[in-house]
Write a protein that holds these residues in place. Structure first.
Motif, PDB file in Angstrom:
ATOM      1  N   LEU A   9       0.854  -1.221  -0.048  1.00 38.78           N
ATOM      2  CA  LEU A   9      -0.011  -0.046   0.097  1.00 38.78           C
ATOM      3  C   LEU A   9       0.821   1.450   0.180  1.00 38.78           C
ATOM      4  CD1 LEU A   9      -2.367  -1.335   2.715  1.00 38.78           C
ATOM      5  CD2 LEU A   9      -2.932  -0.875   0.283  1.00 38.78           C
ATOM      6  N   CYS A  10       1.945   1.133   0.484  1.00 40.89           N
ATOM      7  CA  CYS A  10       2.561   2.502   0.712  1.00 40.89           C
ATOM      8  C   CYS A  10       4.022   2.732   0.102  1.00 40.89           C
ATOM      9  CB  CYS A  10       2.721   2.712   2.416  1.00 40.89           C
ATOM     10  SG  CYS A  10       3.654   4.151   2.947  1.00 40.89           S
ATOM     11  N   ASP A  11       4.845   2.311   0.583  1.00 38.71           N
ATOM     12  CA  ASP A  11       6.495   2.531  -0.099  1.00 38.71           C
ATOM     13  C   ASP A  11       7.021   1.286  -0.236  1.00 38.71           C
ATOM     14  OD1 ASP A  11       7.591   1.734   2.403  1.00 38.71           O
ATOM     15  OD2 ASP A  11       7.504   3.846   3.161  1.00 38.71           O
ATOM     16  N   ASP A  14       7.083  -2.108   1.695  1.00 37.12           N
ATOM     17  CA  ASP A  14       5.879  -3.082   2.051  1.00 37.12           C
ATOM     18  C   ASP A  14       5.859  -4.181   1.081  1.00 37.12           C
ATOM     19  OD1 ASP A  14       4.348  -1.611   3.878  1.00 37.12           O
ATOM     20  OD2 ASP A  14       3.984   0.081   2.404  1.00 37.12           O
ATOM     21  N   LEU A 222      -4.355   4.718   3.020  1.00 32.97           N
ATOM     22  CA  LEU A 222      -4.511   3.429   3.840  1.00 32.97           C
ATOM     23  C   LEU A 222      -2.960   2.726   3.951  1.00 32.97           C
ATOM     24  CD1 LEU A 222      -6.344   1.330   5.184  1.00 32.97           C
ATOM     25  CD2 LEU A 222      -6.757   0.557   3.036  1.00 32.97           C
ATOM     26  N   GLY A 223      -2.540   2.390   5.086  1.00 36.64           N
ATOM     27  CA  GLY A 223      -1.305   1.951   5.440  1.00 36.64           C
ATOM     28  C   GLY A 223      -0.339   2.459   5.416  1.00 36.64           C
TER      29      GLY A 223
END
Lengths: 305, 305
Positions: A9-11, A14, A222-223
């Motif tokens: 979800l993020c970077d 993840d 999200l996340g």
């Protein structure tokens, strides 16, 4: 081998350990960057993997898949996807093309909004079908999502609403003239989404949604942890529409419409996200007076809160 | 800080890099091991993390959560969950308890069956609510899942059916006598699940399911690679019921009931998993004659296949 690898979800952190090991084995690494985005830019992924990352836009994936698959019979190629590989039809299509060419494939799963949305406190088994909401234009205002939300609503189920993103799109004029000039990326905000939903409600008037008695949750980034972390806000549609848009922060945004099977554990978990009734966004102690709790009790009939 | 960390689907390498870094920072690491299981044993996780892993059974999580949370105000504690942290109500509950004690929490997401089931070729936005199927006993045969499947069916939606697992359960007699003697773990197989579904259909006779005209997919060990990889089989309920149970292999198993909104890309993707009509399970070239394709065309009306 074609690896289709979910990035979560993020970077860059993840990705799963299995996914990272696969990326590092590959001779070419593509990043699908038009059905969703990470918070981190491609350069940050490339640095973390120690690999060049080729950003694949819609045109490359949909019309030049031969290039992506080239040589994958004998070498390892990675196709990175934000969220989980099966979040978009286009990835299923790439897997089918690989299969048709006799290329072995390996899918490495990860979190996507479809399961991580549980972070808002609503239980996943109480969700019905997921819907997508596209940017309205003057001439294009598709409203089939409204029927899907009604179907979920009639069963008392929650609806996850995925909000449109436009990356590397051409204007009608540039498209007509064949000019490869792209518009700046656009990401639908919760404010725009709620406005569009209520506009369709007003037009169709089938009482599927109500500004003051339909509860919803705005889920932003999200996340994400880091400097601009995930944010979740819970309230009525009108509260979400009228909240200062800056409250939701940068993209991506999603929205959850709450169904009548709402139960006390769900209300209780999400009350930490409740918008205070006075909507100044700072009065955390106003929990008991929040519209989230009041409407849960008075309209949704959750009495044990 | 309490970290609640999703482990994903299969083994120690399905944790995310972010999750692994968090585990390695923690002074205590618990593994929730009763709502789902990994293919890998806890010892394999411990070795990979370089950390002791405390296996937390239902009793510990539900009645001794104070022990898990002990000291988490000042030290880092990890609670590892198969799949995504929000897959089971019990984890939401632990987060609520932490919040009530003023302990900061951090959730690290991962793949779960709810999104990874897209691997079967059916599109996630065509799924309705998820249902759970429990082991029937002589006196306990709950059938509310049948109503949920009917609701999805009436909308043309697919249904993900999660199959029961029983880990560290006591027999009625041992429970009554307070003896902490546990039954061997049991994992519901696709064969048992389909048998139970058709038994309830026969009892209720509301034509929600039909052995010969309802299509379904059996998903075994979703996300697993390694010596006993993931397996997906597609066919009618009667084909799945009558297939040699050994075909599905070890747990975990899940089942997907196919709804009428089935479209050609979905049929096309899953035809690689089709059980041949002669059901000997080896004739991969019999694709065109499979029940999967025939029923998709003749009953579900997917004509472009």
């Amino acid at each position: 081998m074609l690896y289709v690898i979910g990035l979560g979800l993020c970077d860059e952190k993840d990705i799963t350990v299995r996914g990272l090991e696969a990326v590092q084995r590959c001779t070419r690494v593509y990043l699908e960057a038009y059905t969703s985005i990470l918070v981190a830019p491609a350069s940050q992924l490339a640095e973390f993997y120690g690999k060049a990352v080729i950003v694949a836009d819609r045109e490359m994936v949909e019309t030049q898949s031969d290039e992506i698959l080239s040589g994958a019979e004998t070498t390892d190629v990675a196709f990175l996807v934000v969220g989980d590989p099966f979040g978009a039809t286009t990835h299923t299509d790439l897997l089918l093309r690989a299969r048709a060419r006799g290329i072995a494939t390996n899918v490495i799963h990860n979190a996507s909004v479809v399961n991580a949305v549980g972070a808002c406190g609503l239980q996943l088994y109480n969700f019905g079908q997921t819907v997508s909401l596209v940017f309205f234009t003057d001439t294009w205002r598709p409203d089939s999502f409204y029927d899907r939300i009604r179907e979920n609503r009639d069963l008392g189920l929650h609806t996850l609403v995925l909000l449109d993103i436009k990356v590397k799109e051409q204007s009608d004029e540039n498209l007509a003239r064949g000019r490869k000039i792209y518009e700046p990326p656009r990401y639908m905000t919760v404010t725009q989404a709620v406005t569009q939903l209520l506009e369709i409600e007003e037009a169709r008037n089938e009482h599927v949604l109500d500004p003051h008695t339909t509860l919803a949750l705005a889920v932003s980034r999200l996340g994400a942890s880091g400097p601009i972390p995930q944010s979740i806000r819970a309230g009525t549609l009108s509260q979400l529409r009228d909240l200062d848009p800056a409250e939701f922060g940068p993209p991506l945004h999603s929205l959850v419409i709450v169904g009548r099977r709402l139960h006390d554990l769900e209300v209780d978990y999400a009350r930490a996200f409740a918008i205070p009734t006075n909507t100044n966004g700072t009065d955390a102690d106003a929990d008991a007076d929040s519209e989230w709790v009041r409407v849960s009790r008075e309209v949704y009939g959750v009495n044990s809160i």
